[in-house]
Design an enzyme around this catalytic site. Structure first.
Site, mmCIF file in Angstrom:
data_model
loop_
_atom_site.group_PDB
_atom_site.id
_atom_site.type_symbol
_atom_site.label_atom_id
_atom_site.label_comp_id
_atom_site.label_asym_id
_atom_site.label_seq_id
_atom_site.Cartn_x
_atom_site.Cartn_y
_atom_site.Cartn_z
ATOM 1 N N LYS A 85 0.906 -1.263 0.070
ATOM 2 C CA LYS A 85 -0.029 0.176 0.055
ATOM 3 C C LYS A 85 0.766 1.223 0.055
ATOM 4 C CE LYS A 85 -1.833 1.474 3.827
ATOM 5 N NZ LYS A 85 -1.423 3.024 4.286
ATOM 6 N N ASN A 86 1.971 1.414 0.863
ATOM 7 C CA ASN A 86 2.759 2.493 0.891
ATOM 8 C C ASN A 86 3.816 2.526 0.103
ATOM 9 O OD1 ASN A 86 0.871 2.883 3.178
ATOM 10 N ND2 ASN A 86 2.612 2.555 4.892
ATOM 11 N N ARG A 116 -4.827 10.495 4.085
ATOM 12 C CA ARG A 116 -3.384 11.267 4.187
ATOM 13 C C ARG A 116 -2.572 11.457 3.172
ATOM 14 N NH1 ARG A 116 -0.310 13.722 7.968
ATOM 15 N NH2 ARG A 116 1.802 13.495 7.534
ATOM 16 N N CYS A 145 -5.397 7.969 9.141
ATOM 17 C CA CYS A 145 -5.483 7.347 10.398
ATOM 18 C C CYS A 145 -5.106 8.254 11.775
ATOM 19 C CB CYS A 145 -4.290 6.316 10.403
ATOM 20 S SG CYS A 145 -4.855 4.696 10.451
ATOM 21 N N ARG A 147 0.276 14.307 13.304
ATOM 22 C CA ARG A 147 0.774 14.173 11.763
ATOM 23 C C ARG A 147 0.845 15.625 11.044
ATOM 24 N NH1 ARG A 147 -1.884 8.775 9.364
ATOM 25 N NH2 ARG A 147 0.124 8.499 8.514
ATOM 26 N N PRO A 148 1.642 16.615 11.615
ATOM 27 C CA PRO A 148 1.661 17.729 10.870
ATOM 28 C C PRO A 148 2.382 17.497 9.513
ATOM 29 C CG PRO A 148 3.522 17.405 12.630
ATOM 30 C CD PRO A 148 2.442 16.248 12.768
ATOM 31 N N ASP A 198 4.577 19.988 8.523
ATOM 32 C CA ASP A 198 5.669 21.124 8.717
ATOM 33 C C ASP A 198 6.917 20.778 7.706
ATOM 34 O OD1 ASP A 198 6.002 19.269 10.819
ATOM 35 O OD2 ASP A 198 7.472 20.324 11.504
ATOM 36 N N ASP A 255 4.349 0.427 12.251
ATOM 37 C CA ASP A 255 3.137 0.059 11.726
ATOM 38 C C ASP A 255 3.066 -1.600 12.152
ATOM 39 O OD1 ASP A 255 3.217 1.772 8.243
ATOM 40 O OD2 ASP A 255 2.633 2.323 10.403
ATOM 41 N N ILE A 299 7.640 6.969 17.016
ATOM 42 C CA ILE A 299 7.197 7.528 15.731
ATOM 43 C C ILE A 299 5.537 8.366 15.786
ATOM 44 C CG2 ILE A 299 6.579 7.297 13.464
ATOM 45 C CD1 ILE A 299 9.439 6.521 14.019
ATOM 46 N N ARG A 319 -8.880 -0.511 4.880
ATOM 47 C CA ARG A 319 -7.876 0.625 4.320
ATOM 48 C C ARG A 319 -6.460 0.137 3.679
ATOM 49 N NH1 ARG A 319 -6.238 5.009 7.793
ATOM 50 N NH2 ARG A 319 -5.166 5.660 5.755
HETATM 51 C C1 EPZ Z 1 4.233 7.119 6.205
HETATM 52 O O1 EPZ Z 1 3.384 7.930 6.860
HETATM 53 C C2 EPZ Z 1 2.992 5.645 6.316
HETATM 54 N N1 EPZ Z 1 1.928 5.734 5.195
HETATM 55 C C3 EPZ Z 1 2.792 5.119 7.491
HETATM 56 O O2 EPZ Z 1 2.045 4.179 7.384
HETATM 57 C C4 EPZ Z 1 3.974 4.843 8.324
HETATM 58 O O3 EPZ Z 1 3.601 4.712 9.818
HETATM 59 C C5 EPZ Z 1 4.889 6.107 8.578
HETATM 60 O O4 EPZ Z 1 5.161 6.539 7.065
HETATM 61 C C6 EPZ Z 1 6.038 5.742 9.211
HETATM 62 O O5 EPZ Z 1 6.777 4.845 8.516
HETATM 63 C C7 EPZ Z 1 2.138 6.043 3.835
HETATM 64 O O6 EPZ Z 1 3.285 5.669 3.299
HETATM 65 C C8 EPZ Z 1 0.969 6.103 3.212
HETATM 66 P P1 EPZ Z 1 6.152 10.365 8.403
HETATM 67 P P2 EPZ Z 1 3.803 9.396 6.936
HETATM 68 O O7 EPZ Z 1 5.836 11.657 7.670
HETATM 69 O O8 EPZ Z 1 4.537 9.801 5.712
HETATM 70 C C9 EPZ Z 1 6.116 13.323 12.144
HETATM 71 C C10 EPZ Z 1 -0.053 2.659 7.723
HETATM 72 O O9 EPZ Z 1 -0.571 2.061 8.550
HETATM 73 N N2 EPZ Z 1 6.199 14.472 10.833
HETATM 74 O O10 EPZ Z 1 7.429 9.379 8.147
HETATM 75 O O11 EPZ Z 1 2.619 10.192 7.400
HETATM 76 C C11 EPZ Z 1 5.031 12.676 12.213
HETATM 77 O O12 EPZ Z 1 4.044 13.309 13.031
HETATM 78 C C12 EPZ Z 1 0.411 4.009 7.725
HETATM 79 O O13 EPZ Z 1 0.197 2.104 6.470
HETATM 80 C C13 EPZ Z 1 6.193 15.718 11.051
HETATM 81 O O14 EPZ Z 1 6.456 15.989 12.568
HETATM 82 O O15 EPZ Z 1 4.909 9.227 8.128
HETATM 83 C C14 EPZ Z 1 5.386 11.212 12.773
HETATM 84 O O16 EPZ Z 1 5.238 11.553 14.214
HETATM 85 C C15 EPZ Z 1 0.331 4.652 9.156
HETATM 86 N N3 EPZ Z 1 6.187 16.769 10.263
HETATM 87 C C16 EPZ Z 1 6.861 11.068 12.042
HETATM 88 O O17 EPZ Z 1 7.074 12.438 11.612
HETATM 89 C C17 EPZ Z 1 5.916 16.419 9.139
HETATM 90 O O18 EPZ Z 1 5.758 17.248 8.227
HETATM 91 C C18 EPZ Z 1 6.810 9.955 11.056
HETATM 92 O O19 EPZ Z 1 5.913 10.267 10.089
HETATM 93 C C19 EPZ Z 1 5.802 14.884 8.533
HETATM 94 C C20 EPZ Z 1 5.786 14.163 9.594
#
Ligand code: EPZ
Length: 417
Positions: free
Chosen positions: A22-23, A92, A116, A121-122, A124, A305, A327, A397
């Site tokens: 999926k990802n 998302r 989710c 999930r900001p 920034d 995950d 995370i 999902r």
């Molecule tokens: C991806 O989400 C995956 N989703 C998530 O899988 C996965 O858990 C995550 O990466 C971590 O591996 C998809 O690929 C569609 P991140 P993503 O940006 O990109 C913080 C599932 O179950 N952050 O790596 O949203 C954030 O809050 C899903 O398949 C900021 O602070 O994850 C988090 O604490 C759930 N600012 C951490 O980074 C930002 O601008 C990791 O988020 C972006 C992220």
């Protein structure tokens, strides 16, 4: 709203083939917007997040078809640059469209995305990186307005190796003038897969899988036919179910290297693991031995995950274990559901303490998010008696008919319409 009904207490036996991740599929679908030529994505599972992404692509003018696991996308008429709010709220990964839409149209309007509820999930890190690439960004009333007329390559250092931000910046850079280097990039296998897909389109991308990715922008990209990597999280979920419920389970069409962190943990918990090419077999005929601590980290650390699924296994292991979720700040909503089933868990901030019990009992529980829902299925398969799980749409999902996967492995599980 459908429910799952599970009669637990039986070992699992059999094998199941893993489809595309999926990802990986979601950012790759977004990346098809970078070319006006047709693309085909193969071995795609039937899951709600993919359906929603196809709706979003259609909303910006793409023509898409999804038949027998193959998605065909024609983006010649994808002139839209405004992602509809109601769709963005659903998903998302609608935010992955920002990079490709900016690269192609030099402007974009997207709503703050949904997805989710596992944390704030900001965005920034995404927005800071895009502004360093010359994008003018305005946010108001939950909408993000981007002017990319001055999009250019740049050196961008991520404060955190965000998966989504890395992918957005890679896609924006593919058609930006000049060179972009992303420092402290995410190293997940899905990032390497996006690089492979971008290369298949003719993009100049290098370094994915390491912490520095380099992209040389090009004028134009062509179409491609592509099969994404298998879903390491679906495969891991099934292996953890085998370790928890006992029996002998094989997942096929996987990349074992993508599961190193999990396999290392499972090896320590009295399971017998056999890796043979693209197949992994787990055999377990005794109560899992506990391991003291599980900390989630960015890849190649233990994946967040698979944290909820491991929590279920630890609930019925010997001894006491600790989980630290580094995370996402609210990935423990499953705890109150597991306590209904007789689990002994306490949570303080990002740490959960799990005191293993010999058995858990079936109960009526609710899925709160995608992976927590899948973990509740494992708990139901292990529990004595009957378990019902509602809010199954969370699970749908990311899992293609989860009840069929586990029924084919001998689980007594069905979907109540
Ligand atoms: C991806 O989400 C995956 N989703 C998530 O899988 C996965 O858990 C995550 O990466 C971590 O591996 C998809 O690929 C569609 P991140 P993503 O940006 O990109 C913080 C599932 O179950 N952050 O790596 O949203 C954030 O809050 C899903 O398949 C900021 O602070 O994850 C988090 O604490 C759930 N600012 C951490 O980074 C930002 O601008 C990791 O988020 C972006 C992220």
């Amino acid at each position: 709203m459908s429910k799952l009904l599970i009669k637990g207490g039986r070992p699992l036996r059999g094998e199941t083939e893993i489809k595309a991740a999926k990802n990986a599929v979601l950012p790759i679908l977004a990346a098809t917007l970078l070319t006006e030529e047709p693309c085909e994505i193969h071995n795609v599972p039937v899951i709600a997040d993919v359906d929603n992404m196809l709706k979003i692509l259609r909303s910006v003018g793409s023509a898409v078809e999804f038949k027998e696991g193959v998605i065909s996308v024609w983006n010649r008429d994808a002139t839209g640059y405004n992602v509809p709010t109601e769709l963005a709220k659903e998903l998302r990964s609608s935010f992955f469209l920002l990079g490709p839409i900016l690269a192609r149209h030099r402007r974009a309007i997207v709503a703050y995305p949904g997805g989710c509820d596992i944390g704030v999930r900001p965005l920034d890190i995404h927005l800071k990186g895009l502004s360093e690439m010359g994008i003018a960004i305005e946010e108001s009333h939950g909408m993000i307005y981007c002017d990319g007329t001055r999009l250019h390559g740049a050196d961008v250092a991520l404060d955190f190796p965000s998966v989504g931000a890395t992918e957005n910046l890679m896609m924006a850079a593919a058609l930006a003038k000049g060179r972009t280097r992303i420092f402290n990039a995410a190293k997940e296998p899905e990032i390497v897969d996006l690089q492979s897909f971008l290369r298949a389109l003719g993009a100049k991308v290098d370094g994915a899988g390491g912490d520095r990715i380099e992209i040389e922008g090009v004028e134009k990209l062509h179409g491609a036919v592509y099969t994404p990597i298998p879903d390491r999280i679906v495969a891991g979920t099934i292996l953890i179910a085998g370790a928890t419920c006992g029996g002998e389970v094989t997942v096929t069409h996987v990349v074992p290297d993508h599961l190193d962190a999990l396999l290392f943990k499972l090896n320590k918990s009295s399971c017998n693991l056999r890796v043979n090419g693209d197949r992994i077999t787990i055999r377990s005929d005794s109560r899992p031995r506990h391991f003291d601590k599980l900390e989630t980290q960015p890849y190649p650390g233990f994946p967040t995950d698979l944290q909820s699924q491991m929590m279920v296994m630890m609930c019925v292991s010997e001894g006491t274990g600790l989980i630290v979720e580094n995370i996402f700040e609210t990935r423990y909503r499953i705890v109150r559901e597991l306590i209904k089933m007789g689990a002994r868990i306490t949570v303080k901030d990002r740490t959960a303490v799990i005191r293993g019990v010999r058995s858990i009992e079936g109960a009526s529980v609710s899925a709160g998010d995608l992976r927590g829902g899948a973990a509740l299925v494992i708990a139901g398969l292990k529990a004595e008696g009957y378990t019902t799980i509602d809010n199954v749409s969370h699970i749908d999902r990311g899992y293609d008919a989860i009840e069929r996967i586990f029924a084919s492995l001998g689980g007594e599980i069905s979907r109540l319409r």
